[in-house]
Design a protein around this motif. Sequence first.
Motif, PDB file in Angstrom:
ATOM      1  N   ARG A   7     -17.422 -43.421  65.981  1.00  0.00           N
ATOM      2  CA  ARG A   7     -16.108 -42.777  66.016  1.00  0.00           C
ATOM      3  C   ARG A   7     -15.738 -42.266  64.632  1.00  0.00           C
ATOM      4  NH1 ARG A   7     -11.391 -44.745  69.896  1.00  0.00           N
ATOM      5  NH2 ARG A   7     -13.016 -43.869  71.253  1.00  0.00           N
ATOM      6  N   ASP A  12     -15.793 -38.894  69.051  1.00  0.00           N
ATOM      7  CA  ASP A  12     -16.826 -39.880  69.303  1.00  0.00           C
ATOM      8  C   ASP A  12     -18.139 -39.115  69.240  1.00  0.00           C
ATOM      9  OD1 ASP A  12     -15.502 -42.319  69.624  1.00  0.00           O
ATOM     10  OD2 ASP A  12     -15.064 -41.948  71.729  1.00  0.00           O
ATOM     11  N   LEU A  67     -11.471 -37.052  70.663  1.00  0.00           N
ATOM     12  CA  LEU A  67     -10.651 -38.228  70.952  1.00  0.00           C
ATOM     13  C   LEU A  67      -9.322 -37.850  71.586  1.00  0.00           C
ATOM     14  CD1 LEU A  67     -11.189 -40.267  67.650  1.00  0.00           C
ATOM     15  CD2 LEU A  67     -12.460 -40.435  69.809  1.00  0.00           C
TER      16      LEU A  67
END
Length: 299
Positions: A7, A12, A67
Motif C-alpha cells: 500500500r 494498492d 484506494l
Amino acid sequence: MQSRTIRTDVLDVAYEEHGPSGGAVVVLLHGFPYDVRCFDEVAPSLAAAGCRVLVPYLRGYGPTRFLSPSTPRSGEQAALGHDLLQFMNALGLGSAVLAGYDWGGRAACIVAALWPERVRCLVSCTGYNIQNIARSVDPVPAEQEHRFWYQYYFHTERGRAGLTKDRRDICRLLWKLWSPEWAFDEATFEKSAISFDNPDFVEVVIQSYRHRYGYALGDPALAGIEERLAAQPKITVPTINLHGGHDGVGPAPQVDGNAKFFTGAYERRLIPHVGHNVPQEAPSDTIAALRDLMKGTTE
C-alpha cells in the motif's frame, strides 16, 4: 516468484518478487500496452544471480487498485514517477537499480532525474522518456505524426469509446505495429491483455494521452512534480539506453539526441530486429545491460 501487494499513499500496488530478500534490488517497469509478463525471462535470470527483483503493475493495470474513488485516474508522467517513488518508500528501499520502457521507462527516468540518490543505475529503453509538454503542440514530420494515430484517437470521445469496447483489438494492433518482427502468438498476448481489464485502465490511458498534449488537466496533488519536469532535468546516474532497431513507434535516429540529457556515464545500444517491447523481445540484451551497469556501480 511471489505475488504481493504493498500500500502506498494512493494505491494498492500489486507486484511480483523474485530472488533473495537480501539481494541487490532491481525494479522492472512495464509500458503501455503491456504488463509484467514482459519481464518473464529477465526477472528469473537476475534472481538466479542473487538479485531481489520487483516487478510492479502500473496504475490502471492488472491487480493494482486505487484506494479512493476520489483520486484522479491520471496517467500523467508525474503520476508514474510519484507511484514509483512511493512504491520504493513503502518497501523501505533506499536505492534500487531501475529498468523500464515506455510508461515504465518514463517513471524510471523521472525518479532518476529528480531523486538520483534513490537510483543506483538505470536502463531506459529509447533513452530520455521525460515529456516536454510545453512543446507538445509543435508538429513533427508527417512520417512520425502518422505513428501517433492512437494518441490522436484517444484525444476524442470516439477513442475513449473504442478503447472501452475494443481494448484488446487496439492493443494487439499496437503490438504488431510497434514490433513488426516479433512473432508473438495469441496466448502470449492474452497473458498480458488480462491486465487491461483493470477497471481504471481506460481512464488512466485516456488521461495520459490527453494530458501530455495539454488537453486534460493534471492531478493537482502532482503539480509540483510536473513543474520540476517542465525544466527537462538531466539524469546523472549511470545509464544504458536500449533502443530496438526496428521500433515501430519510436525509430532510433542515426544521431542519438538523448545523450545531451545524461550527464553521468551513458551508452546507447541499438538492438537489430527488435521493436518497442525490448525486455520481452530481447531479454538477453536487457539482462546484459543490467549486469554491466551493476558491475560498475555499488549499492
